[in-house]
Design an enzyme around this catalytic site. Structure first.
Site, PDB file in Angstrom:
ATOM      1  N   ASP A 187       7.762  36.693  43.228  1.00  0.00           N
ATOM      2  CA  ASP A 187       9.034  36.149  42.058  1.00  0.00           C
ATOM      3  C   ASP A 187      10.670  36.813  42.874  1.00  0.00           C
ATOM      4  OD1 ASP A 187      10.567  35.741  39.673  1.00  0.00           O
ATOM      5  OD2 ASP A 187       8.256  34.566  39.188  1.00  0.00           O
ATOM      6  N   SER A 208       8.468  28.314  34.282  1.00  0.00           N
ATOM      7  CA  SER A 208       7.942  30.100  34.852  1.00  0.00           C
ATOM      8  C   SER A 208       7.336  30.853  34.053  1.00  0.00           C
ATOM      9  CB  SER A 208       9.654  30.369  34.952  1.00  0.00           C
ATOM     10  OG  SER A 208      10.287  29.440  35.918  1.00  0.00           O
ATOM     11  N   HIS A 268      13.880  37.876  35.589  1.00  0.00           N
ATOM     12  CA  HIS A 268      12.330  36.646  35.943  1.00  0.00           C
ATOM     13  C   HIS A 268      11.350  36.989  36.184  1.00  0.00           C
ATOM     14  CE1 HIS A 268      10.583  32.950  37.487  1.00  0.00           C
ATOM     15  NE2 HIS A 268      11.494  32.376  36.672  1.00  0.00           N
TER      16      HIS A 268
END
EC number: 3.4.21.-
Length: 474
Positions: A200, A422, A242
């Site tokens: 990620d 996600s 994120h």
């Protein structure tokens, strides 16, 4: 400079078969696994070396930069060797655009990645590339590293509210009783002994959700397969948030599904462009498999979360042939995870129904769609069919999910609610970790089957496919 991932054609075209893994190249040894070994894979690094390409193969001794001065005193009159790091120093990278590598005088560079069975090659001269094709093209696919990957775009799904300042902003855990997470924790099943890998944007290792554990972290640079820009193992950081959110859902100390897993995080996605390349994903995956293959880890169960994927169609300027080559290479890498008894959990995407993306569409992936906490399918959740393959396989909570994001300069920590597949994927990755914690002798395929068999059926949707239903722990 042109970059290619060299993958043996037989590796792409063959299916895994039961067999012991060899150890000559440091491959993982497991009593219960499937494996493919392709002797031809060793031909690529030998040929590239003979053509003058510089090896940057890791793990091992960090490669010396070409032209680096020796610590020994140079003899009087000896010609000074030119440096290389400033070769293209006048070029300022623009976010979202191509970046030119700082190269040396050699014909190119490469990295052999034995655990995924591929070699990443950078050619600085057209003649060298032509010579390499003449030697290797019969046995290898030359896959151009030109198609960008990214995580599914952020979505707006309901009221998210302001940022929450710290853990006190949520009085109690929000995982519903029906998902089995509270019951698992009450029984002492919290993911201990399981390795969880995440590709990620990174992870903030000093956020309150993560700070009291050791997180193995690798920053995969823009040119991770070059000796001039090596990847680095450092303390975890995340300029985007994120990756920290994803890690918090799967493994956060206070709010995670499996808070006692050991985290292995590779930062492969740029925070500004939210894009990555096949080469960076390959380098991150090779690093994960190397970590999982260490003697102290070789018998431990593992899960990998990938909240990223290729676009639904070839981007402008990318031929369908090159796009399909990239897909085949990515599928081969996902297959290598299963070969090593690692379960790949993949976000399905955020483009809604009839929009199947990759790697979620590969049969080797456990593809995850999103529902809210009332079991309603999220409007953005991708679903569809590719031949006989139906996506997603299973659903996870992915609407307004609470997790860690970032810290300010004064060390004030923030939590936010985010939506997307996600978020659903790390929830399912956490569920998989709980199953692997309870029964570490199960194979990755057996854990996948267990998740599908125990899923809670959802109400039929007129527009979305929901696979086997909501993933739960039972």
């Amino acid at each position: 400079m042109k970059s290619y991932l060299l993958v043996p054609k037989e590796s792409i075209e063959s299916q895994a078969r039961v067999g012991p893994r060899g150890t000559e190249q440091g491959e993982r040894v497991l009593p219960r696994t499937t494996a493919l070994r392709f002797a031809v894979a060793n031909k690529a690094p030998d040929t590239l070396t003979s053509l003058g390409l510089r090896s940057a193969t890791l793990p091992g001794v960090r490669p010396q930069v070409s032209g680096q001065q020796s610590l020994k005193r140079t003899k009087k009159g000896a010609k000074k060797q030119p440096g290389t790091r400033g070769g293209d120093s006048s070029t300022v990278p623009i976010p979202g655009s191509g970046v030119t590598e700082q190269t040396g005088a050699e014909a190119g560079s490469y990295r052999f990645m034995p655990l995924i069975g591929a070699t990443m090659a950078h050619f600085y001269e057209e003649g060298t590339e032509k010579a390499a094709r003449g030697e290797l093209e019969q046995d290898f696919e030359f896959i151009p590293d030109v198609v960008p990957l990214s995580f599914p775009g952020p979505v707006s799904a309901g009221q998210t509210g302001p940022r929450n300042r710290g853990m006190s902003s949520l009085a109690e855990r929000e995982w519903p009783e029906e998902c089995g997470v509270p019951l698992a924790h009450a029984q002492g099943i919290r993911g201990a002994g399981v390795m969880l890998g995440i590709l990620d944007t990174g992870v903030d290792a000093d956020h309150p959700e993560h700070f009291n554990r050791v997180i193995q972290f690798r920053y995969v640079s823009l040119f991770p397969n070059s000796p001039h820009n090596p990847a680095r193992d450092i303390r975890g950081f995340d300029p985007d948030g994120h990756g920290t959110h994803v890690c918090g859902i799967a493994a956060g100390i206070h709010h995670g599904v499996a808070p006692e897993v050991d985290l292995y995080v590779a930062s492969v996605i740029e925070s500004e462009t939210i894009r990555t390349s096949l080469g960076r994903v390959a380098a991150g995956m090779e690093w994960l498999l190397h970590q999982f293959s260490r003697p102290e880890n070789s018998m431990r169960p593992a899960v990998v979360n990938l909240s990223l994927g290729f676009p639904l169609a070839p981007p402008p300027g990318i031929s369908e042939a090159d796009y399909n080559l990239n897909l085949r290479a990515l599928q081969t890498m996902i297959r290598r995870l299963l070969d090593s008894n690692v379960l790949p959990v993949v976000a399905a995407g955020n483009s809604g129904p009839d929009t199947v993306g990759y790697p979620a569409a590969f049969p080797e992936s456990l593809a995850v769609g999103a529902v809210d906490f009332e079991r309603n399918v999220a409007t953005f959740s991708a679903s569809g069919a590719v031949g006989r393959r139906v996506v997603p396989d299973v659903m996870g909570y992915g609407v307004n999910v609470y997790s860690s994001t970032e810290r300010r300069c004064n060390n004030q920590a923030f939590y936010e609610r985010m939506s997307g597949t996600s978020m659903a994927a790390p929830y399912v990755a956490g569920i998989a970790a709980l199953y692997r914690c309870r029964a570490p002798d199960l194979t990755a395929v057996e854990v996948r089957d267990l998740i599908l068999a125990n899923a809670v059926k959802l109400a039929r949707s007129g527009t979305h496919r929901t696979g086997k239903g909501l993933a739960v722990f039972r």
